[in-house]
Design a protein around this motif. Structure first.
Motif, PDB file in Angstrom:
ATOM      1  N   THR A 143      37.380  41.153  52.430  1.00 33.04           N
ATOM      2  CA  THR A 143      36.285  42.122  52.365  1.00 33.04           C
ATOM      3  C   THR A 143      36.522  43.145  51.266  1.00 33.04           C
ATOM      4  O   THR A 143      35.611  43.902  50.924  1.00 33.04           O
ATOM      5  N   LEU A 144      37.752  43.183  50.730  1.00 35.40           N
ATOM      6  CA  LEU A 144      38.103  44.109  49.656  1.00 35.40           C
ATOM      7  C   LEU A 144      38.241  43.401  48.311  1.00 35.40           C
ATOM      8  O   LEU A 144      38.615  44.024  47.318  1.00 35.40           O
ATOM      9  N   GLY A 145      37.956  42.103  48.284  1.00 34.12           N
ATOM     10  CA  GLY A 145      38.106  41.351  47.044  1.00 34.12           C
ATOM     11  C   GLY A 145      39.534  40.948  46.751  1.00 34.12           C
ATOM     12  O   GLY A 145      39.879  40.643  45.609  1.00 34.12           O
TER      13      GLY A 145
ATOM     14  N   GLU B 159      36.417  41.713  41.473  1.00 33.42           N
ATOM     15  CA  GLU B 159      36.087  41.909  42.884  1.00 33.42           C
ATOM     16  C   GLU B 159      36.992  42.939  43.538  1.00 33.42           C
ATOM     17  O   GLU B 159      36.535  43.808  44.298  1.00 33.42           O
TER      18      GLU B 159
ATOM     19  N   GLY C  36      35.715  46.244  45.220  1.00 32.98           N
ATOM     20  CA  GLY C  36      35.880  46.327  46.667  1.00 32.98           C
ATOM     21  C   GLY C  36      36.736  47.497  47.102  1.00 32.98           C
ATOM     22  O   GLY C  36      36.408  48.207  48.067  1.00 32.98           O
TER      23      GLY C  36
ATOM     24  N   ALA D 280      34.874  50.794  46.535  1.00 34.32           N
ATOM     25  CA  ALA D 280      33.881  50.998  47.600  1.00 34.32           C
ATOM     26  C   ALA D 280      34.558  51.443  48.884  1.00 34.32           C
ATOM     27  O   ALA D 280      34.072  52.349  49.579  1.00 34.32           O
TER      28      ALA D 280
ATOM     29  N   ALA E  73      30.654  47.373  49.795  1.00 39.69           N
ATOM     30  CA  ALA E  73      31.047  46.576  48.636  1.00 39.69           C
ATOM     31  C   ALA E  73      29.806  45.936  48.026  1.00 39.69           C
ATOM     32  O   ALA E  73      28.810  45.708  48.726  1.00 39.69           O
TER      33      ALA E  73
ATOM     34  N   ARG F  38      28.058  43.113  49.826  1.00 39.39           N
ATOM     35  CA  ARG F  38      27.600  43.331  51.195  1.00 39.39           C
ATOM     36  C   ARG F  38      26.198  43.940  51.174  1.00 39.39           C
ATOM     37  O   ARG F  38      25.929  44.875  50.425  1.00 39.39           O
TER      38      ARG F  38
END
Length: 271
Positions: free
Chosen positions: A145-147, A246, A250, A253, A260, A263
């Protein structure tokens, strides 16, 4: 201040050590210094015949919030010149070596989880022979989810959970309650009080023969595929992801509590 506290207590004719991750301000994030300290503790414990069990836990109501990315900040989104070796690779690989050492301990390893066990913290949990968690424990591998790639923990999550559940945890990034982790086989027991739960479990473990435990753990390790080449590949994947766009987007964000770019505003996935 030491970020790893070691408390040695009697256990029958031998000893148990409590290894306490001790940086509550960061929710016990895994800095390079802490990873080194854990590796050194494993090296010492591996040659301590009087030590019968190790309890891994966190201070301040958290187990471990995951890897500390402070040392990687200058590398976010920054590509390397062609042919230049990436210093992120050996840095990431050192964490995997420490996880290997935890898994290889001849003593029974218990993880006592309260609060968050995220990312690298989840990797620590997956190395344990027995996992006790409070109802307030929250476990996740949020890297995607954070790249970022959950590089070094992926083999350990796979070994612990099996293919289908590992894919769910590693590719989804969702948070799991202690009860959900129990149902998936990551947590062994959910207990209302960690200290009471540990006392009961250690009493039960005192009936086991240390030599038999060490030999059984060695057999279990021998029955699994070799890790080093897999973890080398994982370190390369981690470094490439961190230097890519990414991870930069990510993590920015996340730091600003924003969604992100991949999302949807309401949190749902874009079609």
């Amino acid at each position: 201040m030491s970020h790893l506290l070691i408390d040695r207590q009697p256990l029958g004719p031998g000893w148990v050590e409590h290894w306490v991750l001790n940086d509550p301000a960061s929710r016990n994030a895994l800095t390079g210094e802490l990873v080194l300290a854990l590796g050194q503790a494993c090296a010492r414990a591996a040659h301590d015949p009087a030590l019968r069990a190790v309890v891994l836990r966190g201070a301040g109501g958290s187990f471990c919030a995951g890897g500390s990315l402070g040392g990687f900040a200058s590398s976010l989104g920054q590509a390397l010149a062609p042919g230049q070796p990436d210093p992120l690779v050996p840095m990431n690989r050192e964490f995997g070596q420490m996880l290997e050492a935890l898994c290889a301990l001849p003593q029974t390893l218990l993880a006592a989880v309260d609060g968050p066990a995220m990312g690298g913290g989840l990797g620590l949990v997956c190395c344990a022979d027995w996992v006790l968690a409070t109802p307030g424990a929250v476990l996740a591998a949020p890297e995607v989810t954070l790249g970022i790639v959950p590089a070094q923990i992926a083999p350990f999550v796979l070994r612990r959970l099996g293919d289908a559940r590992a894919r769910s945890w590693l590719l989804g990034g969702e948070r799991h309650s202690a009860e959900q982790a129990l149902a998936d086989g990551l947590v062994t027991e959910v207990v209302p009080d960690l200290n009471a739960g540990l006392t009961h479990r250690l009493q039960a473990l005192s009936a086991t023969a240390p030599g038999a435990v060490a030999a059984t753990k060695a057999l279990l390790q021998a029955g699994q595929p070799p890790l080093p080449a897999w973890l080398d590949q994982a370190a390369q994947a981690f470094a490439s992801a961190l230097r890519g766009p990414e991870a930069a987007a990510g993590l920015q964000a996340f730091a600003h509590k924003q969604a992100a770019p991949w999302r949807a505003p309401d949190g749902s996935t874009r079609a």
